[in-house]
Design a protein around this motif. Structure first.
Motif, mmCIF file in Angstrom:
data_model
loop_
_atom_site.group_PDB
_atom_site.id
_atom_site.type_symbol
_atom_site.label_atom_id
_atom_site.label_comp_id
_atom_site.label_asym_id
_atom_site.label_seq_id
_atom_site.Cartn_x
_atom_site.Cartn_y
_atom_site.Cartn_z
ATOM 1 N N UNK A 64 1.096 -1.286 -0.012
ATOM 2 C CA UNK A 64 -0.121 -0.024 0.057
ATOM 3 C C UNK A 64 0.739 1.188 -0.120
ATOM 4 N N UNK A 65 0.643 2.131 -0.894
ATOM 5 C CA UNK A 65 1.267 3.264 -1.168
ATOM 6 C C UNK A 65 2.778 3.250 -0.637
ATOM 7 N N UNK A 66 3.527 2.505 -1.485
ATOM 8 C CA UNK A 66 5.181 2.153 -1.318
ATOM 9 C C UNK A 66 5.809 3.268 -1.937
ATOM 10 N N UNK A 67 7.071 3.709 -1.576
ATOM 11 C CA UNK A 67 7.796 4.777 -1.760
ATOM 12 C C UNK A 67 7.960 5.111 -3.169
ATOM 13 N N UNK A 68 8.113 3.810 -4.127
ATOM 14 C CA UNK A 68 8.238 4.106 -5.498
ATOM 15 C C UNK A 68 7.012 4.846 -6.228
#
Length: 296
Positions: A64-68
């Protein structure tokens, strides 16, 4: 159309306040959480999503909402463009320019419940543009089914109906000339495993065997877990797969690839993806057997 420079507020801390969730359970075990009314920044194209989704052994197989890519939300229906509106989140691909921030993010909002049980949720949604105009309505059905001691199936079906009095084109960045970027539709953001990812499909092994191609099923082996994606209807099986393992691990069933899909006024499209979520390794033979069994 206005191009915006700079970053949008997409911090995960700001995104979780006020969420409303439902759970999918098999017996007394929670296998998935469905955030049906998310509190998300506009830049992410707010929409319901599944996260975490877990194997029966408790391993999380979504991100969920990864940095990438902050706009990747577990398992969702994410479409790059519907008549100019961005239901994918983040930037929009502009021919001759590339990705850019536009004031065009849409929202998928819960309308009413159809059913809500421990093993199944069903509801209707409204797809609106950033100006509040209604573009699409949706009927969505999600259910969980135990298959074996090490595997269960997530059945995800949706019907999108044109709610406007004009043709409604559905486009991917590939339609606008971005090579290989045919994403848009059912999309699963998976965690990057510690070991190399293995992709198998009915057509062969490796990303090249399935990305941008039609295949009745494909499997993603991430070391401690395996996901098998199966087209649940004949029409769904005619869609191409989007598979990416470089930079991030994402799998999608594409509504449009190099040609727009156009919904006439009053018309609809229906798709269904059945995903097997398993602990450990599933052989291609077992994946094919599930593909024979589960669409029924």
């Amino acid at each position: 159309m206005t191009i915006l420079l700079g970053n949008r507020p997409t911090s995960p801390e700001a995104a979780v306040t006020g969420d409303a969730r439902a759970t999918l359970r098999l017996a007394d075990q929670v296998v998935a959480e469905y955030t049906w009314r998310p509190d998300l920044p506009v830049a992410l194209s707010p929409r319901p999503y599944l996260h975490p989704v877990r194997t029966l052994g408790g391993i999380c197989v979504t991100e969920l909402m990864p940095a990438s890519h902050r706009h990747h939300l577990g398992v969702s229906v994410a479409v790059a463009e519907v008549d100019g509106a961005n239901f994918w989140g983040g930037r929009t691909f502009i021919p001759g320019h590339g990705p850019a921030w536009l004031d065009n993010q849409g929202t998928q909002a819960h309308a009413r419940w159809l059913r809500r049980t421990p093993e199944q949720v069903g509801h209707t949604l409204r797809w609106t543009g950033i100006d509040g105009a209604l573009l699409l309505t949706e009927r969505r059905e999600i259910s969980a089914r135990r298959l074996a001691d090490d595997a269960w199936a997530l059945d995800f079906g949706f019907t999108l109906s044109n709610a406007a009095d004009r043709d409604m084109p559905v486009r991917s960045p590939a339609v606008h000339g971005r090579p290989g970027a045919g994403y848009g539709g059912f999309f699963w953001r998976a965690p990057a495993p510690d070991s190399p990812v293995r992709i198998d499909a009915e057509a062969g092994s490796g990303v090249e065997a399935v990305h941008g191609r039609v295949s009745r099923w494909l499997s993603v082996h991430g070391g401690a877990w395996t996901l098998v994606f199966i087209g649940g209807t004949e029409r769904t099986r005619a869609d191409r797969w989007f598979v990416r393992t470089r930079d991030y691990l994402g799998i999608g069933s594409a509504l449009s690839w190099d040609e727009p899909l156009v919904l006439a006024p009053g018309s609809a499209l229906t798709r269904r993806i059945v995903t097997v979520i398993a602990d450990g390794t599933l052989s291609p033979e077992r994946a094919a057997a599930y593909a024979d069994e589960l669409p029924s």
